[in-house]
Write an enzyme that holds these catalytic residues in place. Structure first.
Site, PDB file in Angstrom:
ATOM      1  N   THR A  13       0.839  -1.389   0.077  1.00  0.00           N
ATOM      2  CA  THR A  13       0.050  -0.137  -0.062  1.00  0.00           C
ATOM      3  C   THR A  13       0.858   1.246   0.012  1.00  0.00           C
ATOM      4  O   THR A  13       0.532   2.304  -0.583  1.00  0.00           O
ATOM      5  CB  THR A  13      -0.953   0.079   1.184  1.00  0.00           C
ATOM      6  N   ASP A  57       1.779  -6.461  -4.559  1.00  0.00           N
ATOM      7  CA  ASP A  57       0.758  -6.543  -3.360  1.00  0.00           C
ATOM      8  C   ASP A  57       1.368  -7.748  -2.544  1.00  0.00           C
ATOM      9  O   ASP A  57       1.742  -8.572  -3.123  1.00  0.00           O
ATOM     10  CB  ASP A  57      -0.526  -6.639  -3.780  1.00  0.00           C
ATOM     11  N   THR A  89       1.737  -4.767   4.067  1.00  0.00           N
ATOM     12  CA  THR A  89       1.445  -5.131   5.599  1.00  0.00           C
ATOM     13  C   THR A  89       1.014  -6.633   5.602  1.00  0.00           C
ATOM     14  O   THR A  89       1.136  -7.346   6.914  1.00  0.00           O
ATOM     15  CB  THR A  89       0.707  -4.187   6.404  1.00  0.00           C
ATOM     16  N   ASP A  90       0.213  -6.850   4.569  1.00  0.00           N
ATOM     17  CA  ASP A  90      -0.445  -8.459   4.674  1.00  0.00           C
ATOM     18  C   ASP A  90       0.371  -9.454   5.143  1.00  0.00           C
ATOM     19  O   ASP A  90       0.146 -10.092   5.977  1.00  0.00           O
ATOM     20  CB  ASP A  90      -1.374  -8.644   3.386  1.00  0.00           C
ATOM     21  N   CYS A 269      -4.165 -19.121  20.212  1.00  0.00           N
ATOM     22  CA  CYS A 269      -4.278 -17.736  20.920  1.00  0.00           C
ATOM     23  C   CYS A 269      -3.102 -17.067  20.759  1.00  0.00           C
ATOM     24  O   CYS A 269      -1.947 -17.463  20.522  1.00  0.00           O
ATOM     25  CB  CYS A 269      -4.049 -18.348  22.423  1.00  0.00           C
TER      26      CYS A 269
HETATM   27  N1  ASP Z   1      -2.501  -5.613   0.350  1.00  0.00           N
HETATM   28  C1  ASP Z   1      -1.493  -4.806   1.022  1.00  0.00           C
HETATM   29  C2  ASP Z   1      -0.087  -5.466   0.631  1.00  0.00           C
HETATM   30  O1  ASP Z   1      -0.112  -6.087   1.667  1.00  0.00           O
HETATM   31  C3  ASP Z   1      -1.691  -4.219   2.297  1.00  0.00           C
HETATM   32  C4  ASP Z   1      -0.819  -3.173   2.733  1.00  0.00           C
HETATM   33  O2  ASP Z   1       0.229  -2.783   2.175  1.00  0.00           O
HETATM   34  O3  ASP Z   1      -0.973  -2.469   4.001  1.00  0.00           O
HETATM   35  O4  ASP Z   1       0.592  -5.297  -0.102  1.00  0.00           O
END
Ligand code: ASP
Length: 332
Positions: A13, A57, A89-90, A269
């Site tokens: 992102t 991505d 982030t994913d 958990c």
């Molecule tokens: N879908 C994006 C990725 O992981 C989400 C992100 O960057 O926050 O590339």
């Protein structure tokens, strides 16, 4: 002396723009990213950037791309004081965990960061994340793989993505944070000390692995299919490492072990750990030879297994190393 930092752009992102035709976010040209943050230029810093061939991505992340990024680090390791990896982030926690195993004897900072909102958008968290990640990489205080996100520096192989909406997207539930950015950046004692050994880069990761997440009512046939699909299996069990005592299930476990499967039990958990044998319902794991993964995250457990299965070492050695703390990924 000026610190030299290499920014490695992999997508996510942070560097995305809206595709006007499809109305979805797609990766864009990295040069645009640096233009968006002129604050990155500093007297004390030499900042270079490089991009992987096809920024993605991170949901499209694959071990072959881990190798592409690791090779960029390997080639440039001697010439830079630290590295900042811009990553979606994913799957950032998976890549950070994998890199902690692939890069042995690190004595420079590898800081992953990204953002929840694209860099060009108003209210983006990208600028702060990137600027501080670069500062941390140049601090000479970090000698390991970390994730920096929203004021916190986390140990890479202890981190999980916990939120799709909040800027605080990550947590390291079973490990203290390594630094906190406020007016000053406060570095904590949990940071890895600098070592003196030479970097060893491991590029073989096996994909002969699977994750089995248990739930009440899961079909024995489903469990059997997953167990048969791979050599190494992570079982995400209930609570403190518990599972059904159903005979068909426990037989599948012991048969799997007899056939040479390597099975690790971790908890569903986030906080706490799996303990083989605390409850009657975790006994079948211990009795059949399932390894207890204690408080490893799923991301650390699966990438550790991929790494170890890729090393060409004996199963006994793999089992022994799975129970050993290799890079701070598991508590004693
Ligand atoms: N879908 C994006 C990725 O992981 C989400 C992100 O960057 O926050 O590339």
């Amino acid at each position: 002396m000026k610190q030299k930092i290499l920014l490695v752009y992999t997508g996510g992102t942070i560097g995305m723009v809206k595709d006007k035709v499809k109305n979805t976010l797609v990766p864009f040209n990295f040069d645009g990213l640096l233009k968006a943050i002129p604050e990155l230029k500093s007297e004390e810093l030499d900042l270079d950037n490089i991009s992987i061939k096809n920024p993605i991505d991170s949901s499209n992340m694959h071990p072959s791309i881990w190798v592409e990024i690791v090779e960029i680090i390997e080639t440039n390791y001697a010439n830079y004081d630290g590295f900042v990896i811009l990553h979606g982030t994913d799957t950032m926690a998976y890549t950070a965990s994998a890199f902690s195993f692939m890069l042995e004897n690190l004595n420079k900072a590898i800081i992953f960061t990204g953002s929840q909102i694209p860099i060009g958008a108003r209210r983006s968290d990208a600028k702060e994340n990137l600027i501080t990640a670069v500062e941390i990489a140049a601090s000479r205080k970090v000698n390991e793989v970390c994730i920096y996100f929203e004021d916190q520096l986390y140990k890479g192989n202890r981190t999980v993505k916990v939120n799709t909406e909040h800027f605080e997207a990550f947590e390291s539930p079973n490990h203290p944070i390594l630094a906190e950015a406020g007016v000053n950046i406060k570095y904590r004692s949990a940071l890895q000390k600098k070592g003196s050994q030479k970097l060893v880069v491991h590029k073989n990761c096996s994909d002969n692995v699977a994750i089995l997440k248990l739930f009440p009512g899961i079909k024995i046939a489903t469990i059997g299919a997953i167990m048969n699909s791979a050599k190494g299996i992570i079982i995400e069990s209930f609570g403190a490492g518990n599972a059904s005592t159903n005979l068909e299930f426990t037989t599948l476990l012991s048969q799997g072990i007899q056939k040479g499967k390597i099975i690790i039990n971790i908890s569903q958990c986030l906080h706490g750990r799996a303990v083989n044998g605390q409850y009657e319902t975790s006994e079948p794991f211990g009795k059949s030879g399932v390894i207890c993964g204690k408080d490893m995250t799923t991301e650390a457990a699966i990438t550790k297994l991929m790494f170890l299965l890729g090393q060409g070492i004996s199963d006994d050695k793999i089992k022994q190393l799975l129970q050993t703390d290799l890079r701070g990924e598991v508590s004693r």
